[in-house]
Design a protein around this motif. Sequence first.
Motif, PDB file in Angstrom:
ATOM      1  N   ILE B 343      58.381  51.568  71.080  1.00 27.17           N
ATOM      2  CA  ILE B 343      58.747  50.180  71.246  1.00 27.17           C
ATOM      3  C   ILE B 343      57.412  49.470  70.630  1.00 27.17           C
ATOM      4  O   ILE B 343      56.287  49.724  71.257  1.00 27.17           O
ATOM      5  CB  ILE B 343      59.110  49.628  72.292  1.00 27.17           C
ATOM      6  CG1 ILE B 343      60.082  50.237  73.147  1.00 27.17           C
ATOM      7  CG2 ILE B 343      59.201  47.977  72.457  1.00 27.17           C
ATOM      8  CD1 ILE B 343      61.492  49.954  72.316  1.00 27.17           C
ATOM      9  N   THR B 344      57.431  48.736  69.389  1.00 28.55           N
ATOM     10  CA  THR B 344      56.453  47.974  68.877  1.00 28.55           C
ATOM     11  C   THR B 344      56.171  46.597  69.151  1.00 28.55           C
ATOM     12  O   THR B 344      55.167  46.000  69.312  1.00 28.55           O
ATOM     13  CB  THR B 344      56.347  48.140  67.455  1.00 28.55           C
ATOM     14  OG1 THR B 344      57.466  47.944  66.872  1.00 28.55           O
ATOM     15  CG2 THR B 344      55.985  49.824  67.046  1.00 28.55           C
ATOM     16  N   HIS B 345      57.588  45.836  69.466  1.00 24.89           N
ATOM     17  CA  HIS B 345      57.628  44.431  69.562  1.00 24.89           C
ATOM     18  C   HIS B 345      58.401  44.023  70.713  1.00 24.89           C
ATOM     19  O   HIS B 345      59.603  44.412  70.570  1.00 24.89           O
ATOM     20  CB  HIS B 345      58.084  43.741  68.291  1.00 24.89           C
ATOM     21  CG  HIS B 345      57.359  44.190  67.237  1.00 24.89           C
ATOM     22  ND1 HIS B 345      55.955  44.140  67.032  1.00 24.89           N
ATOM     23  CD2 HIS B 345      57.949  44.335  65.805  1.00 24.89           C
ATOM     24  CE1 HIS B 345      55.530  44.354  65.730  1.00 24.89           C
ATOM     25  NE2 HIS B 345      56.693  44.384  65.060  1.00 24.89           N
ATOM     26  N   ALA B 346      58.071  43.593  71.833  1.00 22.33           N
ATOM     27  CA  ALA B 346      58.680  43.148  73.123  1.00 22.33           C
ATOM     28  C   ALA B 346      57.630  42.175  73.890  1.00 22.33           C
ATOM     29  O   ALA B 346      56.649  42.754  73.963  1.00 22.33           O
ATOM     30  CB  ALA B 346      59.214  43.987  73.854  1.00 22.33           C
ATOM     31  N   GLY B 347      58.152  41.049  74.388  1.00 22.19           N
ATOM     32  CA  GLY B 347      57.510  40.434  75.166  1.00 22.19           C
ATOM     33  C   GLY B 347      57.081  41.163  76.373  1.00 22.19           C
ATOM     34  O   GLY B 347      55.761  41.463  76.977  1.00 22.19           O
ATOM     35  N   ALA B 348      58.020  41.631  77.285  1.00 16.63           N
ATOM     36  CA  ALA B 348      57.647  42.540  78.582  1.00 16.63           C
ATOM     37  C   ALA B 348      58.875  43.706  78.334  1.00 16.63           C
ATOM     38  O   ALA B 348      59.959  43.631  77.944  1.00 16.63           O
ATOM     39  CB  ALA B 348      58.143  41.755  79.797  1.00 16.63           C
TER      40      ALA B 348
END
Lengths: 434, 434
Positions: B343-348
Amino acid sequence: MPLFLNTRDAGFEAAFSALLGMKREDSPDVDAVVAGIIADVRARGDAAVIELTAKFDRLELAADGLAFSEAEIEAECAKVSDEDRAALELAAERIRAYHARQMPEDARWEDAAGATLGWRWGPISSAGLYVPGGLASYPSSVLMNAIPAKVAGVERLVVVCPTPGGVVNPLVLLAARIAGVDLVYRIGGAQAVAALAYGTETIAAVDKITGPGNAFVAAAKRRVFGKVGIDMIAGPSEILVIADGETDPDWIALDLLSQAEHDESAQAILVTPDAAFGQAVAAAVDRRLETLERRGIAGASWRDFGAVIVVRDLEEAAQLSNRVAPEHLELCVADPEALAERITHAGAIFLGAWTPEAIGDYVGGPNHVLPTARSARFSSGLSVMDFLKRTTIAKMTPAALRAIGPAAERLAISESLEAHGLSVRARLDRLNEG
Amino acid sequence: MPLFLNTRDAGFEAAFSALLGMKREDSPDVDAVVAGIIADVRARGDAAVIELTAKFDRLELAADGLAFSEAEIEAECAKVSDEDRAALELAAERIRAYHARQMPEDARWEDAAGATLGWRWGPISSAGLYVPGGLASYPSSVLMNAIPAKVAGVERLVVVCPTPGGVVNPLVLLAARIAGVDLVYRIGGAQAVAALAYGTETIAAVDKITGPGNAFVAAAKRRVFGKVGIDMIAGPSEILVIADGETDPDWIALDLLSQAEHDESAQAILVTPDAAFGQAVAAAVDRRLETLERRGIAGASWRDFGAVIVVRDLEEAAQLSNRVAPEHLELCVADPEALAERITHAGAIFLGAWTPEAIGDYVGGPNHVLPTARSARFSSGLSVMDFLKRTTIAKMTPAALRAIGPAAERLAISESLEAHGLSVRARLDRLNEG
């Protein structure tokens, strides 16, 4: 004549407040124009960018010529003297070394409840850097924006830089090459910001846009904020010098002028407990203004926004400086470290008389993109962090969920968010069955 | 019915791109109204705030009654049950512990040239936290905004929270008290943002404004950005769940619904390699929607913006998730740690089936103020860093200036900034005399 103030004078507080509240920027309301440009670029892509570039920059471009070719960049870079190239490379190396230390660390731990918590940093995938054209086309700014992005690990890094009338600054292209920029587009203004934010047929959209620009660029950045990330909205440059009077007045005069020469709206302030020294610096400024190349700009800035403030002592100087929250703060005093301890708001501090602010603009290492217009109260200079984002991490075990789940359920119910509560309850019920 | 997609289908890419580009927010253009409100509050201060509160919140306030008194807060807090109080206190303690670990370190070093470089972090002096009124008045959001500010060391922390018709949420006041908020004003809307940014006779201006709000609040924050700092412009909530199909479909249904129930514009997406499991979760959502209190809201969100995406494998799931860059990402798979690496982009990220997203909303510890609308590509959740700013530090010795000064002078000349160059040259000349 700049403003002369003395904290012992009765009218000081009112005059100082007026200085703080002074509106230095004549920011034209270009928002409606910019909204139209953005809508046009979104609707028509390259065709709009090409038309707007012809209109504003008097430059006819083909869709396959928006970016400089490798051969063009090579030819421009060949024009740079060895001395300039060596200076740029030294600057790049020092900026890289400084920013490499800013890389934050990931964290992961297990707490008493058995929950694993933490966070992870990762780079933004792509960034676009705005570089102004013409007089304010500074190769040093290319380094200051691009190097933190590369240190952060940004994969795709592009520059937009208008070339009005086709005039190119070879040093800008060389700086982009040294910093590892992938592509340089010869476009500018709100149309360049729109192209970076939304993409066109030939320009891939980026995730974040940084870099200074004129009122059109600033308005466009404000408008695309949210669709993409932006850095700060930069205002005219500022310097505040606190000097105890033991430095050559001419040095301080030059330090003040090195901000004043940027822009007629720039601001240079000297704060000193030595009234005679204040007069001597002002006299030195006047002497330098007789011959300085940019005396028109620097003279206007010094006359309209410059100030010499005489204080009771250095403690009072620090208090006033904190109210200004200057972009650049020079501490030309015998014990700059002690005085720095009293400073709460400043973009960058330059310690001691051997550290002229100009060192920080080029080769010191720290970033020269710094908060202006008193925004050092709440923001920081550009850094590696501007090109990273953090993902938080949480992992519960059955035991951890049993320990803290009921409180989550309780709060969900109190907020009338039933499904939140049920998502915890369903799992707690399973544990209770088990 | 939510959208059902399968990456093996021919039309997948087009359908997925449409899902990504979907405009979920019906954001009315309130900018002109907000500009008027801000100008009014700047011109007339308390009088404007009082009139606008009477108009929008149907609440008559006196200038000395804009803030809750200690006695009023005490009386409201006394209404909170022991269980709710204990749950809030547990949440506060865990949020505090998590955020305490985020405090970044100062740095200072001497480099090979003899230059001392570094940076120093310091707190923002004052912050204002916007808390919505009515349905979206969440005490948990008070904790999530106020605690990082207190951990950072913000000296003065105030809350604005509208109380339409005078209706107060006692839990909001208790959360403010637990978090250490200094004052709570019963005002909201653009007028509250303007009062915090510019100050009035009775409301002291703050340096930064954080917290969610409606379209008026968002437009006001965008307008005052620069005068004060702001956090992000928050959009409707989102969750993406990657599930391998080994979890109870009802758990996943509840996790999806726990975002859907926030807002008709919220978005819940399930990504799974198991088509039958996808169907089972959708069926479980439908069952839960029969009885859920907020079935109107959650049902509309699921119908209009929900999606079930069947993928070939978990690697493909990670790739799709990265294109979404979801605010909340649940990894309900056998090896969530391995998947998290992709995973490269996620808030949480919420790891494993025992970690429902709702835990993160309340008691997990990480912040629940997270980037929405794909902005996790370039921004992070709220943190202690949002209430700190960094001052960079540079100190040259004569030897350091001799080593790197000439390059600075050279670059200054190349940028036609003569005073910059002279400020270095004057010092180098002194060294050469010596």
